[in-house]
Every structure is written in C-alpha cells, then in structure tokens.
Motif scaffolding. Structure first.
Motif, mmCIF file in Angstrom:
data_model
loop_
_atom_site.group_PDB
_atom_site.id
_atom_site.type_symbol
_atom_site.label_atom_id
_atom_site.label_comp_id
_atom_site.label_asym_id
_atom_site.label_seq_id
_atom_site.Cartn_x
_atom_site.Cartn_y
_atom_site.Cartn_z
ATOM 1 N N GLY A 120 -1.327 -15.157 -6.879
ATOM 2 C CA GLY A 120 -1.124 -15.474 -5.558
ATOM 3 C C GLY A 120 -0.517 -14.187 -4.748
ATOM 4 N N ALA A 121 -0.426 -13.079 -5.422
ATOM 5 C CA ALA A 121 0.030 -12.007 -4.680
ATOM 6 C C ALA A 121 -0.980 -11.405 -3.886
ATOM 7 C CB ALA A 121 0.696 -10.702 -5.495
ATOM 8 N N ARG A 122 -0.929 -10.863 -2.600
ATOM 9 C CA ARG A 122 -1.955 -10.290 -1.769
ATOM 10 C C ARG A 122 -1.798 -8.866 -1.372
ATOM 11 N NH1 ARG A 122 -4.167 -13.544 -4.442
ATOM 12 N NH2 ARG A 122 -5.243 -15.215 -3.883
ATOM 13 N N ARG A 123 -0.389 -8.473 -1.344
ATOM 14 C CA ARG A 123 -0.140 -7.247 -0.807
ATOM 15 C C ARG A 123 0.698 -6.418 -1.914
ATOM 16 N NH1 ARG A 123 2.966 -6.241 3.464
ATOM 17 N NH2 ARG A 123 3.857 -8.352 3.466
ATOM 18 N N PHE A 124 0.162 -5.639 -2.607
ATOM 19 C CA PHE A 124 0.990 -4.804 -3.671
ATOM 20 C C PHE A 124 0.055 -3.636 -4.016
ATOM 21 C CE2 PHE A 124 -1.935 -7.968 -6.028
ATOM 22 C CZ PHE A 124 -2.152 -6.969 -7.136
ATOM 23 N N CYS A 125 0.860 -2.767 -4.811
ATOM 24 C CA CYS A 125 0.135 -1.645 -5.312
ATOM 25 C C CYS A 125 0.691 -1.638 -6.706
ATOM 26 C CB CYS A 125 0.137 -0.368 -4.733
ATOM 27 S SG CYS A 125 1.515 0.690 -4.908
ATOM 28 N N VAL A 126 -0.041 -1.128 -7.734
ATOM 29 C CA VAL A 126 0.411 -0.426 -9.165
ATOM 30 C C VAL A 126 0.329 0.960 -9.268
ATOM 31 C CG1 VAL A 126 0.497 -0.991 -11.789
ATOM 32 C CG2 VAL A 126 -0.090 -3.114 -10.010
ATOM 33 N N ASN A 127 1.154 1.563 -9.641
ATOM 34 C CA ASN A 127 1.058 3.095 -9.879
ATOM 35 C C ASN A 127 1.436 3.403 -11.321
ATOM 36 O OD1 ASN A 127 1.602 5.992 -10.034
ATOM 37 N ND2 ASN A 127 2.007 6.115 -7.784
ATOM 38 N N ALA A 128 0.298 3.861 -11.846
ATOM 39 C CA ALA A 128 0.610 4.460 -13.238
ATOM 40 C C ALA A 128 0.181 5.728 -13.427
ATOM 41 C CB ALA A 128 -0.659 3.701 -14.325
ATOM 42 N N GLY A 129 1.551 6.388 -13.508
ATOM 43 C CA GLY A 129 1.384 7.798 -13.597
ATOM 44 C C GLY A 129 0.524 8.607 -12.515
ATOM 45 N N GLY A 130 0.608 8.137 -11.381
ATOM 46 C CA GLY A 130 -0.134 8.881 -10.312
ATOM 47 C C GLY A 130 -1.567 8.005 -10.032
ATOM 48 N N ASP A 131 -2.037 7.210 -11.015
ATOM 49 C CA ASP A 131 -3.389 6.500 -10.695
ATOM 50 C C ASP A 131 -2.959 5.165 -10.025
ATOM 51 O OD1 ASP A 131 -4.752 8.864 -11.646
ATOM 52 O OD2 ASP A 131 -4.790 7.931 -13.779
ATOM 53 N N VAL A 132 -3.496 4.755 -8.919
ATOM 54 C CA VAL A 132 -2.977 3.830 -8.281
ATOM 55 C C VAL A 132 -4.032 2.692 -8.195
ATOM 56 C CG1 VAL A 132 -2.174 2.985 -6.009
ATOM 57 C CG2 VAL A 132 -1.356 5.128 -7.141
ATOM 58 N N VAL A 133 -3.802 1.509 -8.246
ATOM 59 C CA VAL A 133 -4.658 0.191 -7.499
ATOM 60 C C VAL A 133 -3.976 -0.701 -6.786
ATOM 61 C CG1 VAL A 133 -3.727 -1.070 -9.834
ATOM 62 C CG2 VAL A 133 -5.948 -1.782 -8.506
ATOM 63 N N THR A 134 -4.638 -0.658 -5.595
ATOM 64 C CA THR A 134 -4.139 -1.440 -4.341
ATOM 65 C C THR A 134 -4.722 -2.947 -3.926
ATOM 66 O OG1 THR A 134 -5.506 -0.480 -2.706
ATOM 67 C CG2 THR A 134 -3.426 0.819 -3.372
ATOM 68 N N PHE A 135 -4.099 -3.619 -3.496
ATOM 69 C CA PHE A 135 -4.710 -4.920 -2.920
ATOM 70 C C PHE A 135 -4.068 -5.025 -1.455
ATOM 71 C CE2 PHE A 135 -5.909 -6.002 -7.289
ATOM 72 C CZ PHE A 135 -6.943 -6.910 -7.007
ATOM 73 N N GLY A 136 -4.723 -5.559 -0.840
ATOM 74 C CA GLY A 136 -4.154 -5.680 0.754
ATOM 75 C C GLY A 136 -3.733 -4.574 1.379
ATOM 76 N N GLU A 137 -2.820 -4.573 2.082
ATOM 77 C CA GLU A 137 -2.221 -3.504 2.850
ATOM 78 C C GLU A 137 -0.802 -3.444 2.591
ATOM 79 O OE1 GLU A 137 -4.839 -3.721 7.033
ATOM 80 O OE2 GLU A 137 -3.287 -5.134 6.830
ATOM 81 N N VAL A 160 -4.449 13.141 1.406
ATOM 82 C CA VAL A 160 -3.510 11.806 1.299
ATOM 83 C C VAL A 160 -4.708 10.868 1.929
ATOM 84 C CG1 VAL A 160 -2.034 10.386 2.490
ATOM 85 C CG2 VAL A 160 -1.367 12.674 2.155
ATOM 86 N N LEU A 161 -4.989 9.619 0.897
ATOM 87 C CA LEU A 161 -5.743 8.949 0.904
ATOM 88 C C LEU A 161 -5.407 7.545 1.469
ATOM 89 C CD1 LEU A 161 -7.673 9.521 -2.337
ATOM 90 C CD2 LEU A 161 -8.348 10.415 0.111
ATOM 91 N N GLU A 162 -6.189 6.669 2.237
ATOM 92 C CA GLU A 162 -5.813 5.441 2.760
ATOM 93 C C GLU A 162 -6.582 4.423 1.988
ATOM 94 O OE1 GLU A 162 -6.469 5.293 7.052
ATOM 95 O OE2 GLU A 162 -4.386 6.228 7.316
ATOM 96 N N LEU A 163 -6.150 3.423 1.483
ATOM 97 C CA LEU A 163 -6.682 2.316 0.431
ATOM 98 C C LEU A 163 -6.349 0.943 0.973
ATOM 99 C CD1 LEU A 163 -6.400 3.917 -3.091
ATOM 100 C CD2 LEU A 163 -8.321 4.118 -1.602
#
Length: 250
Positions: A120-137, A160-163
């Motif tokens: 059910g999470a819709r806005r989050f990011c997971v950062n693994a040693g600088g590699d990142v996966v994002t959902f939502g804003e 700087v990137l926007e995801l």
C-alpha cells in the motif's frame, strides 16, 4: 493515522535506507519484511558466504533441478546480459567461481521496493549504496531528486536527476577500485570512469550500468539503446555523454 518512516540497515556490504512518506500500519510493517528479504538474499546469494546457495553452486554441489526459482531467475538475467554484451559482462570468471552480485543487488532491492508497494505504500524511495528506486513523489507535485556523485570529487555532484516511479544506478571505480572485469579480456574494465543508467526498475538500471561499464566506451551506446534506459557517462578522457531523455533537474 501513521505517516512517514525512515530506516537504514547495513546489508550486502553497504547501507540500505527506506524513506517512506506515506502509508498505514500494513505498509509500515512491510518495511520489516523488506529488510528481512534483503538479509535473506545476502545469506543465500553472496559468493563470500561458504554456506550460500551461490557458493554451493560454484563448488558444483547443486544439480540444476536443486536450484531455487530465485537463483534460476538470477542466472537467466546473468546469461541475458552476457549474451547482450558479447561477453563483456560475465558472472563466471576464472578463479572466482559464480559471482552474480552485479545482478543481485538491483534485483533484490527492486524486490524489496515492490513489497512496500504491494503493501500500500505509494510515496517512497529505497537507496542502496547510492543506487535508488523510487515510487510516486517525495511530496505532492515534487519528484524525488537523486544526486550523482562526481567521479573524481567526492564532495561534488555532476548531475541531479528527477524521478517518479523509476530507478537510477551508477557504476564506477571510485568506491571499490577496479572491481568490474571485462569478461572478454579478463582484465579490469577500461574506457569509462563513471556511467549512470536511469530505468523503470533497479534490476535493469543496476545490471545495465555494470554491463555498460564492463564494455568500456562502447557501453554508452549499448546502454542508451536498451529499452527504457537513459544514460549519463564520463569516459576516461573526461568527456561527458548524456542521452536526450535523461530526467535532469531544472
């Protein structure tokens, strides 16, 4: 009602953090499940653990029918990138046995992120040693901003990137030295000092960045041609390459 949650653990040799901006008790509970999954992956797929499934495969202690579905999936991904790069990417190297780390990191973290989304999470990011996966804003109307470290100046960013609903991964030598091998030569990869790949998921972004780095300069064109991938790279001559669709912050 529950709101955000932030948590970090050191797993697989680097810090992994979750920044959850929304969610209820179910999605907060899923954070524990996501970290448990990552710890399980580390135990099962690390080539540095004598009792791991990967180490047992390297020692020829497992028959093909004994492999788990997850390891079979990882092997299939390794085979895909080896074929796609003409052998520059290899998970089996002389004297090293089977080492799927270049695939496992992004694959595992993407799996953890999908666990959070399924809960059910819709806005989050997971950062693994600088590699990142994002959902939502990060906030309503505000994309996640991901800085890419300058390959030669640790205190500076080169872009700087926007995801939104995407992932970014970087392969370079500044953290671990010449750890990426060109499977065609058996020697450390040459030609690039940093390459960043943006994709819809971290499995693809991380694997493509590592594979492209192994290929050298030709890996830039290869990575940019992969479906849904955008690229930022710096070669050994300090030339900068940026694909047209790269989501650079304004």
């Amino acid at each position: 009602m529950l709101t955000g949650l932030r948590r970090v653990e050191h797993i697989m040799g680097f810090p992994i953090s979750v920044d959850l901006r929304d969610g209820d008790e179910r999605s907060h509970d899923a954070v524990e499940g996501a970290f448990a999954w990552l710890r399980e992956v580390d135990a099962r797929f690390s080539p540095f653990r004598e009792d791991s499934e990967v180490a047992r495969l390297s020692r020829a202690e497992l028959e093909p029918e004994e492999l788990s579905d997850e390891l079979t999936q990882v092997i299939d991904l390794c085979d895909f990138y080896e074929e796609s790069t003409g052998g520059a990417f290899k998970s089996w190297l002389p004297g090293r046995g089977f080492d799927p780390c270049a695939i496992v990191k992004g694959w595992a973290v993407q799996g953890a992120a999908e666990m959070l989304h399924d809960a059910g999470a819709r806005r989050f990011c997971v950062n693994a040693g600088g590699d990142v996966v994002t959902f939502g804003e990060s906030e309503p109307g505000v994309p996640w901003r991901v800085g890419v470290r300058h390959p030669e100046r640790a205190d500076q960013l080169c872009v700087v990137l926007e995801l939104r609903d995407g992932a970014v991964a970087t392969s370079a030598s500044y953290e671990r030295g010449d750890h990426i091998i060109d499977g065609r030569t058996g020697e450390p990869a040459r030609g690039l000092i940093s390459i960043t790949v943006v994709a819809a998921d971290l499995t693809t972004a991380d694997a493509a960045a590592t594979a492209a780095y192994a290929m050298g300069v030709e890996g830039i064109t290869w990575a940019a041609a992969q479906p849904g991938c955008e690229v930022f790279a710096v070669d050994s001559e300090r030339r900068v390459f940026r694909s047209p669709g790269l989501p650079v912050a304004s």
